[in-house]
Enzyme design. Sequence first.
Site, PDB file in Angstrom:
ATOM      1  N   GLN A   7       0.827  -1.194   0.000  1.00 54.65           N
ATOM      2  CA  GLN A   7       0.000   0.000   0.000  1.00 54.65           C
ATOM      3  C   GLN A   7       0.867   1.252   0.000  1.00 54.65           C
ATOM      4  O   GLN A   7       2.064   1.197   0.252  1.00 54.65           O
ATOM      5  CB  GLN A   7      -0.950  -0.024   1.201  1.00 54.65           C
TER       6      GLN A   7
ATOM      7  N   LYS B  34       1.750   7.506   6.369  1.00 55.32           N
ATOM      8  CA  LYS B  34       0.652   6.649   5.914  1.00 55.32           C
ATOM      9  C   LYS B  34      -0.624   7.481   5.940  1.00 55.32           C
ATOM     10  O   LYS B  34      -0.979   8.055   6.968  1.00 55.32           O
ATOM     11  CB  LYS B  34       0.508   5.412   6.808  1.00 55.32           C
TER      12      LYS B  34
ATOM     13  N   VAL C 248       8.514   7.873  13.187  1.00 63.67           N
ATOM     14  CA  VAL C 248       9.948   8.144  13.102  1.00 63.67           C
ATOM     15  C   VAL C 248      10.652   6.963  12.436  1.00 63.67           C
ATOM     16  O   VAL C 248      10.431   5.802  12.807  1.00 63.67           O
ATOM     17  CB  VAL C 248      10.548   8.382  14.501  1.00 63.67           C
TER      18      VAL C 248
ATOM     19  N   ASP D  69      -2.196  -9.402  10.877  1.00 66.21           N
ATOM     20  CA  ASP D  69      -1.253  -9.336   9.751  1.00 66.21           C
ATOM     21  C   ASP D  69       0.214  -9.430  10.184  1.00 66.21           C
ATOM     22  O   ASP D  69       1.070  -8.807   9.579  1.00 66.21           O
ATOM     23  CB  ASP D  69      -1.493  -8.034   8.988  1.00 66.21           C
TER      24      ASP D  69
END
Length: 485
Positions: free
Chosen positions: A169, A185, A290, A358
């Site tokens: 992604q 993100k 970070v 995941d």
Amino acid sequence: SSLKPLSLSFFSFSILFLCFLPTGGLDFLMAVWHELPARGGMTAGIRQQGANQTERLESDLLKLKALFDHPLYNIPTPSIPEDDWLLKVKPKAKESERSSLMWVSASQEGYDEVQWNSSSESHPPWLRFHLGITRWELYPQHDPNMELLTQQIATQRIVSAVQKSGGTQLKLVMSFPNYGQALFKPMKQEREEETNYNLYYFSDFERHNAEIAAFHLDRILGYRRVPPAVGRLVDVVKEIKDITTDRKLAKTFFTSPVGNVCFYGQCSYYCSTEHAVCGRPLNLEASLAVMLPDLSLAPRRSWRSPWRRSYSRSKLAKWETEPNYCSTIKKTAPYNKGTRLVDFMDMVILDFLMSNMDRHHYETFEKFGNSTSLLHLDNGRAFGRHSKDEPSILVPLQQCCRIRRSTWLRLRLLSLPQYHISDVMRASLSTDALHKVAPLLTEPHLAALSRRLKTVLDTVSLCQKQQKEAGRESVFYDDLGSLEK
């Protein structure tokens, strides 16, 4: 009087207005007139609700402070051995050699002109963070650098934005004037939305608020193995499109039919116009984590999880069909010695609490070999559902019945009213910059944390009973020595 013409005009206008009202219009006006006191009461109710929320948050912040002041979060530790630091600063040089040991920035547009030496006072917060990483944690419990570090990531000017290669992604690497970097993100899902039940776990979106919440939860659990992550509103034009040198990324920008600026980048999945991320019309919520030290300085090893899912719609993994699967794992390196097994269980508990399915791999720093804690990275698929728990995440703990004593005691602490996990999590998340936009986790997600914590505690209690009846080893790995509570 000068008021009379105004009064007559208003009176005349009122008569004319009433004369031309459509059928039922007068009834509507009368209903609104009678409802005004009720609306006033509604406003008072909203104010009271806001006051109650403020009061609750103040109480939660006191609980969070009390939690971090508790002895279990202030366990005395010996001085850190030289080999337990990830990175080292060169020793103080002689005057004639000093220039060679100073880091002087090259003249790059947008970056600060800085000079760093062996003194930590000359280092920016991100460098202090890197130099503070040790064998067992990414940062200490009471790190004076943390507040400044997270504040800078949330507010510093962004001078570069390029797409991060790899992954399924969209992710960007953001650079700041002091040469710090953060992993970006974007927001892809509203906070109130739950993951579609018809989707497999490997088809789920990565959520920006999950990355931020994972950092806070990991810290509350006492692990400190998730890199600091903050929320930020990013102007997709000024802070990405206008400054990027990534031509492939720049080509994916477009304006939506309603005037929002969108982009989608390039990746394995969800990088298309159908899955674009969009500003409103320019501002986009995102998480910024970070970056860890560059791999050239601190190589990391990737480990396949023994309880990795099959990532198939039809096949089951070995651990799903063999009840005694853990017996084999306990005899297999690196889980057969040291703390690797209980380190893994720490990660399992974190994943179960935030419902992250995941975790197919995990990483460690190569320098420390097998004797080191795990890095809890890539948590974007957590906090997808609050209405359903995923018991399969907890299978490693159920099968192995092994857990750190310190972890067990902290979990029990977080189940008490004065340190309740939902309350301290709410308080911790309220310190993030995006909290002003909206709470990072909805109340149902916070309630799910409490429910799942009880499940973990019940699982350990059942393990204790089973181990005692079978005469097997203790459930607890004693990492506290003489310190019990």
